[in-house]
Design a protein around this motif. Structure first.
Motif, PDB file in Angstrom:
ATOM      1  N   GLU A 144       0.694  -0.989   0.075  1.00  0.00           N
ATOM      2  CA  GLU A 144       0.152  -0.013  -0.176  1.00  0.00           C
ATOM      3  C   GLU A 144       0.875   1.184  -0.016  1.00  0.00           C
ATOM      4  O   GLU A 144       0.398   2.389  -0.982  1.00  0.00           O
ATOM      5  CB  GLU A 144      -0.804  -0.218   1.453  1.00  0.00           C
ATOM      6  CG  GLU A 144      -2.218  -0.834   0.503  1.00  0.00           C
ATOM      7  CD  GLU A 144      -3.560  -0.152   1.785  1.00  0.00           C
ATOM      8  OE1 GLU A 144      -3.347   0.755   2.751  1.00  0.00           O
ATOM      9  OE2 GLU A 144      -4.351  -1.620   2.326  1.00  0.00           O
ATOM     10  N   GLU A 145       2.380   1.072   0.600  1.00  0.00           N
ATOM     11  CA  GLU A 145       3.125   2.532   0.929  1.00  0.00           C
ATOM     12  C   GLU A 145       2.911   2.679  -0.988  1.00  0.00           C
ATOM     13  O   GLU A 145       3.784   3.887  -1.441  1.00  0.00           O
ATOM     14  CB  GLU A 145       4.640   2.166   1.814  1.00  0.00           C
ATOM     15  CG  GLU A 145       3.660   1.953   2.714  1.00  0.00           C
ATOM     16  CD  GLU A 145       2.782   3.078   4.347  1.00  0.00           C
ATOM     17  OE1 GLU A 145       3.000   3.925   3.254  1.00  0.00           O
ATOM     18  OE2 GLU A 145       2.276   3.082   5.043  1.00  0.00           O
ATOM     19  N   VAL A 146       3.938   1.834  -1.397  1.00  0.00           N
ATOM     20  CA  VAL A 146       4.378   1.598  -3.062  1.00  0.00           C
ATOM     21  C   VAL A 146       3.289   2.076  -3.556  1.00  0.00           C
ATOM     22  O   VAL A 146       3.632   3.278  -4.312  1.00  0.00           O
ATOM     23  CB  VAL A 146       4.756   0.249  -3.577  1.00  0.00           C
ATOM     24  CG1 VAL A 146       5.432   0.755  -4.597  1.00  0.00           C
ATOM     25  CG2 VAL A 146       5.631  -0.009  -2.508  1.00  0.00           C
ATOM     26  N   ASP A 185       4.591  11.475   9.489  1.00  0.00           N
ATOM     27  CA  ASP A 185       4.350  12.051   7.798  1.00  0.00           C
ATOM     28  C   ASP A 185       3.026  12.343   7.298  1.00  0.00           C
ATOM     29  O   ASP A 185       2.261  12.963   6.376  1.00  0.00           O
ATOM     30  CB  ASP A 185       5.411  10.936   6.811  1.00  0.00           C
ATOM     31  CG  ASP A 185       6.245  10.290   7.547  1.00  0.00           C
ATOM     32  OD1 ASP A 185       7.066  11.960   7.495  1.00  0.00           O
ATOM     33  OD2 ASP A 185       7.089  10.092   7.508  1.00  0.00           O
ATOM     34  N   GLU A 186       1.756  11.081   7.981  1.00  0.00           N
ATOM     35  CA  GLU A 186       0.847  10.880   7.286  1.00  0.00           C
ATOM     36  C   GLU A 186      -0.135  11.953   7.873  1.00  0.00           C
ATOM     37  O   GLU A 186      -1.227  12.405   6.759  1.00  0.00           O
ATOM     38  CB  GLU A 186      -0.121   9.595   7.699  1.00  0.00           C
ATOM     39  CG  GLU A 186       0.511   8.687   7.391  1.00  0.00           C
ATOM     40  CD  GLU A 186       1.107   7.792   5.795  1.00  0.00           C
ATOM     41  OE1 GLU A 186       0.777   8.548   4.384  1.00  0.00           O
ATOM     42  OE2 GLU A 186       1.313   6.262   5.566  1.00  0.00           O
ATOM     43  N   LEU A 187       0.322  12.702   9.269  1.00  0.00           N
ATOM     44  CA  LEU A 187      -0.001  13.983   9.675  1.00  0.00           C
ATOM     45  C   LEU A 187       0.015  14.906   8.133  1.00  0.00           C
ATOM     46  O   LEU A 187      -1.049  16.301   8.263  1.00  0.00           O
ATOM     47  CB  LEU A 187      -0.400  14.130  11.233  1.00  0.00           C
ATOM     48  CG  LEU A 187      -0.329  13.747  12.194  1.00  0.00           C
ATOM     49  CD1 LEU A 187       0.581  14.017  13.187  1.00  0.00           C
ATOM     50  CD2 LEU A 187      -1.805  13.956  12.208  1.00  0.00           C
ATOM     51  N   ASP A 216       8.371  10.362   0.875  1.00  0.00           N
ATOM     52  CA  ASP A 216       7.949   9.315   2.914  1.00  0.00           C
ATOM     53  C   ASP A 216       7.423   8.329   2.560  1.00  0.00           C
ATOM     54  O   ASP A 216       8.139   7.259   2.944  1.00  0.00           O
ATOM     55  CB  ASP A 216       7.082  10.725   2.900  1.00  0.00           C
ATOM     56  CG  ASP A 216       7.065  12.069   3.150  1.00  0.00           C
ATOM     57  OD1 ASP A 216       8.408  12.194   3.249  1.00  0.00           O
ATOM     58  OD2 ASP A 216       6.943  12.823   4.053  1.00  0.00           O
ATOM     59  N   GLU A 217       6.477   8.068   0.848  1.00  0.00           N
ATOM     60  CA  GLU A 217       6.038   6.936   1.260  1.00  0.00           C
ATOM     61  C   GLU A 217       7.116   5.667   0.417  1.00  0.00           C
ATOM     62  O   GLU A 217       6.955   4.498   0.846  1.00  0.00           O
ATOM     63  CB  GLU A 217       4.775   6.959   0.443  1.00  0.00           C
ATOM     64  CG  GLU A 217       3.671   8.212   0.311  1.00  0.00           C
ATOM     65  CD  GLU A 217       2.699   7.755   1.439  1.00  0.00           C
ATOM     66  OE1 GLU A 217       3.303   7.049   1.915  1.00  0.00           O
ATOM     67  OE2 GLU A 217       2.215   8.483   1.594  1.00  0.00           O
ATOM     68  N   ALA A 218       7.864   6.360  -0.218  1.00  0.00           N
ATOM     69  CA  ALA A 218       8.905   5.282   0.295  1.00  0.00           C
ATOM     70  C   ALA A 218       9.736   4.757   1.143  1.00  0.00           C
ATOM     71  O   ALA A 218      10.005   3.891   1.299  1.00  0.00           O
ATOM     72  CB  ALA A 218      10.058   5.263  -1.079  1.00  0.00           C
TER      73      ALA A 218
HETATM   74 FE   LIG Z   1       2.677   5.722   3.945  1.00  0.00          FE
END
Ligand SMILES: [Fe+2]
Ligand SMILES: [Fe+2]
Length: 240
Positions: A49-51, A163-165, A81-83
């Motif tokens: 999901e992050e990818v 990071d998600e915030l 961030d997601e990586a």
């Molecule tokens: Fe994420």
């Protein structure tokens, strides 16, 4: 399995030969929560999901080249961030003996998002719905990881939460700015995008929608106002 409605679902993002990609939640492994492999499967699914989060931001950067520079910078930072999140989940997964590709994955976020043709609509669905629901889920999982003494996962979730915030916060700001700049038509497009994603999400989830208590304080920090926090409980675009 019947084919998914192409109006609601675009093609999935590419996965290499290690992965088995499924269409809907019912086709996943679905271990019960107390199964010995449940945690490992979660880490694998989350890695994927992050990818997908990375792919979505990258795709929007490519699809909306004329968007304001500041929001493009936010999206580029989110890619980074997601990586990092994907790498962190992979590390925790492999530390528990997992092999990448061991469990099936979905690419439903990408498939739903690429059927939305405005940037405000994509930010509303990806960041303000999926990722904001992620904040509630991470908040919940973090307490469990600490209790279970899984300190590597707890650390990972803490870093991810910060990071998600920010991802939700910038979307809260930019959805409003983009809609204000786009006039009445833009408000209509936004409502339609959110309703369309909600409809698609119900197809993916079937009867498996799981929701976590709304992390009100964190949502406030991420830029939601009181009305939005109250109404969030009625949305079905929740985390699976
Ligand atoms: Fe994420
Ligand atoms: Fe994110």
């Amino acid at each position: 399995v019947t084919a998914l409605d192409p109006q609601l679902f675009g093609p999935g993002s590419a996965r290499d030969a290690r992965f088995q990609v499924k269409d809907v939640w019912a086709e996943m492994v679905n271990f019960p929560p107390d199964h010995p492999e449940a945690n490992r499967e979660f880490l694998h699914r989350q890695m994927n999901e992050e990818v997908e989060g990375l792919e979505l931001c990258a795709r929007s950067l490519a699809d909306f080249p004329d968007a304001p520079w500041e929001v493009r910078m936010e999206m580029a930072r989110q890619c980074w961030d997601e990586a990092r999140h994907a790498v962190a989940f992979r590390r925790a997964f492999e530390a528990r003996g997992g092999i990448v590709g061991q469990y099936p994955v979905l690419t439903f976020q990408y498939r739903i998002l690429t059927r939305i043709d405005t940037l405000a609509g994509r930010l509303a669905v990806q960041n303000r719905s999926f990722e904001a629901a992620g904040i509630d889920a991470i908040h919940h999982d973090l307490a469990l990881a600490r209790q279970a003494g899984e300190s590597d996962v707890a650390e990972l979730l803490e870093a991810q939460l910060a990071d998600e915030l920010q991802h939700v916060r910038y979307a809260n700001r930019w959805v409003k700015e983009l809609v204000a700049a786009g006039g009445p038509r833009a408000s209509f497009d936004l409502v339609r995008a959110v309703a369309q994603a909600d409809q698609a999400m119900r197809i993916v989830a079937g009867d498996a929608v799981v929701s976590f208590p709304v992390a009100e304080e964190l949502r406030r920090e991420a830029g939601f106002d009181e009305d939005e926090i109250r109404t969030v409980a009625q949305l079905t675009t929740r985390r699976l």
